[in-house]
Design an enzyme around this catalytic site. Structure first.
Site, short mmCIF file in Angstrom:
data_model
loop_
_atom_site.label_atom_id
_atom_site.label_comp_id
_atom_site.label_asym_id
_atom_site.label_seq_id
_atom_site.Cartn_x
_atom_site.Cartn_y
_atom_site.Cartn_z
N PHE A 79 0.83 -1.21 0.00
CA PHE A 79 0.00 0.00 0.00
C PHE A 79 0.86 1.26 0.00
CE2 PHE A 79 -2.40 -3.25 2.31
CZ PHE A 79 -3.67 -3.13 1.78
N TYR A 147 0.99 10.89 -10.65
CA TYR A 147 0.49 9.85 -9.74
C TYR A 147 0.13 8.59 -10.54
CZ TYR A 147 -2.64 7.23 -6.74
OH TYR A 147 -3.25 6.21 -6.05
N LYS A 151 2.21 4.89 -10.84
CA LYS A 151 1.51 3.65 -10.45
C LYS A 151 1.50 2.64 -11.60
CE LYS A 151 0.07 3.89 -6.16
NZ LYS A 151 0.16 2.80 -5.19
N LEU A 196 -12.49 14.62 -0.71
CA LEU A 196 -13.79 15.29 -0.67
C LEU A 196 -14.58 15.03 0.62
CD1 LEU A 196 -15.90 17.00 -2.14
CD2 LEU A 196 -16.85 14.87 -3.07
N ARG A 227 -17.67 10.52 -9.39
CA ARG A 227 -16.70 9.52 -8.94
C ARG A 227 -17.45 8.29 -8.43
NH1 ARG A 227 -14.04 12.46 -11.24
NH2 ARG A 227 -12.07 13.48 -10.72
N ASP A 290 -7.91 16.66 -12.87
CA ASP A 290 -9.15 15.93 -12.55
C ASP A 290 -9.88 15.51 -13.82
OD1 ASP A 290 -9.48 15.62 -9.84
OD2 ASP A 290 -10.77 17.37 -9.58
N1 UDP Z 1 -13.34 17.65 -4.86
C1 UDP Z 1 -13.90 18.92 -4.69
N2 UDP Z 1 -13.43 19.70 -3.68
C2 UDP Z 1 -12.44 19.29 -2.82
C3 UDP Z 1 -11.88 18.00 -2.99
C4 UDP Z 1 -12.36 17.21 -4.02
O1 UDP Z 1 -14.79 19.33 -5.45
O2 UDP Z 1 -12.04 20.07 -1.95
C5 UDP Z 1 -13.83 16.79 -5.94
C6 UDP Z 1 -12.76 16.39 -6.95
O3 UDP Z 1 -12.74 17.32 -8.02
C7 UDP Z 1 -13.26 15.01 -7.39
C8 UDP Z 1 -14.01 14.48 -6.17
O4 UDP Z 1 -14.27 15.60 -5.35
O5 UDP Z 1 -14.19 15.14 -8.42
C9 UDP Z 1 -13.19 13.48 -5.37
O6 UDP Z 1 -11.93 14.06 -5.12
P1 UDP Z 1 -10.89 13.40 -4.11
O7 UDP Z 1 -9.73 14.34 -3.97
O8 UDP Z 1 -11.59 13.00 -2.86
O9 UDP Z 1 -10.45 12.05 -4.84
P2 UDP Z 1 -9.87 11.82 -6.33
O10 UDP Z 1 -11.08 11.58 -7.21
O11 UDP Z 1 -9.07 13.01 -6.71
O12 UDP Z 1 -9.06 10.60 -6.17
#
Ligand code: UDP
Length: 338
Positions: A79, A147, A151, A196, A227, A290
């Site tokens: 991990f 990232y 990976k 998020l 997501r 994103d």
């Molecule tokens: N997101 C958001 N505001 C935040 C953090 C995340 O709108 O402060 C959105 C981000 O654009 C994505 C989703 O929430 O669409 C999930 O983001 P997170 O960073 O949790 O995980 P990721 O999808 O990047 O792995």
């Protein structure tokens, strides 16, 4: 008890982190033996039982080998990684060092100790943004951010080692790991939070003023990003099933997601329902790197491993995260004060 009655002994690099510790606790409950190997740079010692924690770095091959030998390890779950998209864009050096060279150290230590099976935490960020949804394991791979590239490079490295040195591997490509221990005792607690659900809950409790929503003009049902949120216990079940059936010579890949897309606004609404009050939010510019939509097809995981998720809607996932953040508003630090 472990399936088939066979108790396995796992070393889990990054086992004190958010996903790793959830998997470690799950495996212990299933009757396996598991040890976290973690440098605690991101992980929390309090997330694992004290007698299950080996403090060490994946950059220290000797320390990995000692852990593999001392604990008579059968199989490794890797991990340990750096896992923030924005940080990877700003600092690819660290990402290649940890995610690729760290993985090579783990593989070299395994080879030296005769440990021949590896479960690897991979990611939906390895896929191209152009794929139709949902993503299957055959969807086009073309990571767009360091990232994801690091990976995918680690996946390729593992596959090369497995072919040459008679090892077996499973890549689990995670979608959005989320939620907390259903008993409310363990959860998401990073040095610097960017995810998020925890941030929305910070906005609910006043730890942040508001949640900033990245982009409102995506081609989705309400304009915000979609997501696939998967609970850490369901991720843990996927690890257990994959590990118990993994043998040298195998090379398998599974997406781990629920197969359902949830928008950012739906997450905020789900949190509001669970918390019982409005949560301040504001739509801002999209975040670099994103994709608009990421949804898994978990068909292979269900059909080949018999995976059955327990948390299939966002409210149930958020409810576990809320229970944890309610009990321990400052995460593991507040837990120490119990
Ligand atoms: N997101 C958001 N505001 C935040 C953090 C995340 O709108 O402060 C959105 C981000 O654009 C994505 C989703 O929430 O669409 C999930 O983001 P997170 O960073 O949790 O995980 P990721 O999808 O990047 O792995």
């Amino acid at each position: 008890m472990a399936t088939g009655g066979r108790t396995m002994r796992f070393l889990m690099t990054g086992g004190a982190g958010y996903v790793g510790s959830a998997c470690l606790r799950w495996l212990l409950k299933q009757g396996h033996e598991a040890y976290a190997f973690d440098d605690l740079s991101e992980g929390n010692a309090a997330a694992v039982p004290p007698d299950r924690l080996i403090q060490g770095s994946i950059h220290d091959r000797g320390a990995i080998e000692a852990a593999l030998r001392d604990q008579r390890i059968d199989s490794v779950m890797h991990f340990a990684a750096v896992a923030s998209v924005p940080d990877s864009i700003a600092d690819p050096d660290t990402y290649w060092q940890v995610n690729l060279m760290g993985t090579k150290n783990v593989l070299d230590a395994m080879r030296a100790c005769g440990v021949r099976t590896l479960l690897f935490s991979s990611t939906a960020a390895t896929y191209s943004f152009d794929n139709p949804m949902p993503l299957t394991e055959a969807s086009k791979l073309e990571p767009q951010v360091p990232y994801g590239t690091t990976k995918l490079a680690a996946e390729r490295l593992i596959a090369d080692y497995a072919r040459a040195y008679d090892m077996g591997y499973t890549f689990l490509r995670y979608f959005n790991a989320s939620g907390a221990d259903p008993d409310g005792e363990f959860g998401e607690d990073r040095r610097s939070e960017s995810h998020l659900i925890p941030l929305v809950l910070y906005a609910a409790t006043g730890r942040r003023d508001e949640i900033k929503i990245f982009g409102g003009d995506w081609e989705t049902r309400d304009g915000t990003c979609v997501r696939d949120y998967v609970h850490t216990d369901d991720l843990a079940q996927a690890h257990q099933l994959a590990a118990e059936s993994l043998e040298p010579g195998m090379g398998r890949v599974f997406n781990v997601g629920n197969g359902q897309g949830t928008t950012v606004l739906e997450v905020v609404r789900g949190c509001e329902e669970v918390v019982g009050r409005p949560i301040p939010h504001q739509i801002v510019e999209p975040r670099p790197g994103d994709p608009g939509i990421l949804i898994a097809s978990p068909a292979r995981l269900r059909e080949e491993l018999g995976w059955v998720p327990r948390f299939e809607n966002i409210r149930d996932i958020v409810a576990t995260a809320w229970e944890w953040s309610n009990r321990y508003p400052h995460g593991y630090e507040s837990k120490h004060g119990d």
